[in-house]
Design an enzyme around this catalytic site. Structure first.
Site, short mmCIF file in Angstrom:
data_model
loop_
_atom_site.label_atom_id
_atom_site.label_comp_id
_atom_site.label_asym_id
_atom_site.label_seq_id
_atom_site.Cartn_x
_atom_site.Cartn_y
_atom_site.Cartn_z
N ASP A 212 -14.58 -93.23 -44.71
CA ASP A 212 -15.28 -93.08 -45.98
C ASP A 212 -16.35 -94.16 -46.15
O ASP A 212 -16.13 -95.32 -45.82
CB ASP A 212 -14.25 -93.20 -47.11
CG ASP A 212 -14.84 -92.92 -48.47
OD1 ASP A 212 -15.11 -91.74 -48.75
OD2 ASP A 212 -15.05 -93.87 -49.25
N GLU A 260 -7.07 -96.03 -27.20
CA GLU A 260 -5.68 -96.16 -26.72
C GLU A 260 -4.89 -94.88 -27.00
O GLU A 260 -3.94 -94.56 -26.31
CB GLU A 260 -4.95 -97.28 -27.49
CG GLU A 260 -5.26 -98.67 -27.06
CD GLU A 260 -4.56 -99.65 -28.00
OE1 GLU A 260 -3.40 -99.41 -28.40
OE2 GLU A 260 -5.21 -100.66 -28.37
C1 GLC Z 1 -17.04 -90.91 -50.45
C2 GLC Z 1 -16.14 -89.76 -50.81
C3 GLC Z 1 -16.17 -89.57 -52.28
C4 GLC Z 1 -15.70 -90.85 -52.95
C5 GLC Z 1 -16.50 -92.04 -52.49
C6 GLC Z 1 -15.84 -93.34 -52.86
O1 GLC Z 1 -18.37 -90.63 -50.70
O2 GLC Z 1 -16.49 -88.61 -50.10
O3 GLC Z 1 -15.41 -88.48 -52.70
O4 GLC Z 1 -15.82 -90.72 -54.33
O5 GLC Z 1 -16.65 -92.08 -51.09
O6 GLC Z 1 -14.72 -93.58 -52.06
#
Ligand code: GLC
Length: 536
Positions: A212, A260
């Site tokens: 993310d 790994e």
């Molecule tokens: C990313 C995710 C989103 C979230 C953001 C903060 O963009 O896809 O849904 O709100 O990160 O973690």
């Protein structure tokens, strides 16, 4: 359960180069216990559906313990499944059962921040200014005579401020909501913990990790002000928190761990500069990253062609496969986007009440599905995309997404693409977001037996894509075509033609028509907003 032929790709080490990956938003996928929130029992019950759909892997948006201040992207504990979804034991069973059907599992790791309920942040609050616990985050004294002003001027990714003051007077940084304090990635314990979290999930049979906000983790330790400059990468200059060089060292160490286990990464990297983007995909870093240029591209032949060409050109030097994504849990559903006057996607342009022609949008989304699934690389399908679901209008008093609230109510937020899936005409009991009444027409059980349905189209397309070796990885070559028409050849005589022009066009010579997103006209021409797969 194993009634479905295992995909050939499932045994290959480079499965991820051509995989069809289905995104599961667990809260809204399927409800096993009938409490209105989707759960792992629901996913397990629908594994045969996913196997029949023909996907190679599932990407689960965060399923960990979370107060859900940002739909689970506020993780309180990576080693615990949120009780609303189930247990770790169930997650392990789900991973094993999916593997038995030839479906791999990808989990979501959110390294930029944790929940304010995470044990680290609670300890940091309790420990006070100057403590080692606070060093895991970005705590600073405020500005102004009494420290009453925020220590910096960075804008939040969700509008509003990025600094929140705690009762002892210090402030902490959060690029997203105050419930998502940013971690200090210069701290060795932060790196160590994430490496252990990766191992924890790889040891449980997970085949990949989605990262993310992958380009935001590293911060200039001085946290310098933007001073009026945009909160975007600055071409040719080092930005205080976007796309910093330190990130590459972090991802190299992650790659060594993934190797790994033979596992893979897909990064959420939103960067306009394609050379900078490709740096994340060097052979010792991330395997893949989401292609947001394609996702944001308007329904326009020239623009799409440019996006496709640029994507392939930017990936080629690092040897990474492209990914193709039409939508996800953050953006307007494809059917709705393509039914509007502005068919591109831009967070800043989202408002309530945009006129939408759903019949037009559906027609284009079906054509876009065949375009996307014919391109070289991996492809993502967001749950409900295969049902042709439109964006739902969520009643104001039911909206939960912080993006809506933080925009002062201007932005409808992302709940419209997160509404629970209609499995049958009967709605969910007490769904956490209401399903529009007309969604019965999109019900999966109804579409499953309808040869014209979008579900049938996706099943056929995914099945052909898997069976015909010419799709997935390999070359692609543009074919001569009239203005407004995209035509390209893949290996083994496969050809995809998409008509975005205003009238019908003749098809190139072919031996068979494998699939079309809508019928040809009476003269055998390809109508507007229609795509076909041919064998030549
Ligand atoms: C990313 C995710 C989103 C979230 C953001 C903060 O963009 O896809 O849904 O709100 O990160 O973690």
């Amino acid at each position: 359960m194993a009634d479905f032929p295992l995909p050939a790709a499932a045994s290959a080490a480079d499965w991820w180069r051509s995989a069809a990956i289905y995104q599961v938003y667990p809260r809204s996928f399927a409800d096993g216990d009938g409490d209105g929130t989707g759960d792992l029992a629901g996913v397990r019950a629908k594994l045969p559906y996913l196997a029949e759909l023909g996907v190679d892997a599932l990407w689960f948006t965060p399923w960990y313990l979370s107060p859900l201040a940002d739909g689970g992207y506020d993780v309180a504990d990576y080693r615990t499944i949120d009780p609303a979804f189930g247990t770790l034991d169930e997650a392990e069973k789900l991973i094993a059962e999916a593997t038995g059907l030839g479906i791999r599992t990808i989990v979501d790791i959110v390294p930029n921040h944790v929940s304010d309920q995470h044990v680290w942040f609670r300890a940091a609050l309790a420990a006070g200014p100057g403590s080692p616990e606070r060093a895991l985050f970005h705590f600073r004294p405020g500005r102004g005579e009494h420290g009453e002003l925020p220590p910096g001027d960075w804008p939040s990714q969700f509008a509003g401020a990025t600094w929140t003051q705690v009762p002892d007077g210090e402030w902490y940084l959060h690029l997203f909501t105050p419930e998502q304090p940013d971690l200090n990635w210069a701290h060795p314990a932060v790196r160590r913990e994430h490496e252990e979290v990766l191992r924890f999930w790889f040891e449980r049979g997970v085949a990949g990790v989605r990262i993310d906000s992958a380009a935001l983790l590293a911060k200039d330790p001085a946290l310098p002000d933007l001073a009026g400059r945009p909160g975007e990468p600055w071409p040719g200059e080092v930005h205080p928190y976007i796309d910093r060089d330190e990130l590459h060292d972090i991802y190299r160490s992650w790659r060594a761990i993934a190797d790994e286990f033979g596992a893979i990464f897909v990064g959420e990297v939103w960067l306009p500069d394609s050379e900078r983007f490709a740096r994340y995909l060097r052979p010792d870093e991330l395997h893949t990253a989401f292609n947001f240029s394609f996702l944001s591209c308007p329904w326009d032949a020239a623009r799409l062609r440019t996006s496709i060409e640029e994507t392939l050109a930017e990936h080629a030097p690092v040897g990474a496969p492209a990914t193709w994504v039409l939508c996800n849990h953050d953006v307007t559903r494809t059917v709705t986007r393509y039914g509007r006057q502005d068919t591109g996607f831009d967070f800043a342009a989202k408002v309530f009440g945009t006129p939408t022609d759903l019949a037009l949008g559906t027609r284009r989304a079906r054509a876009a599905a065949l375009l996307t699934l014919a391109l070289p690389g991996a492809v993502y399908v967001y749950q409900g995309e295969e049902l042709g679901l439109p964006e739902a209008d969520v009643p104001l008093d039911r909206i939960q997404d912080p993006m809506h609230f933080r925009s002062g109510g201007r932005d409808p937020g992302r709940d419209g693409c997160r509404v629970p899936l209609p499995w049958s005409a009967e709605p969910w009991r007490n769904p956490w977001l209401p399903q529009p009444a007309h969604w019965a027409t999109y019900a999966a059980d109804r579409q499953a037996t309808d040869p014209e349905s979008t579900l049938t189209l996706y099943r056929r397309a995914l099945g052909l894509r898997r069976a015909a070796r010419g799709f997935g990885t390999g070359s692609m070559e543009w074919l001569p075509a009239p203005d407004g028409v995209l035509a390209f050849a893949r290996p083994d005589g496969l050809v995809c033609v998409v008509n975005l022009s205003e009238g019908p066009v003749p098809l190139p010579g072919h031996t068979s028509l494998l699939l079309s997103s809508a019928p040809l006209d009476d003269a055998g021409l390809l109508p507007q907003d229609t795509a076909v797969w041919l064998r030549t």
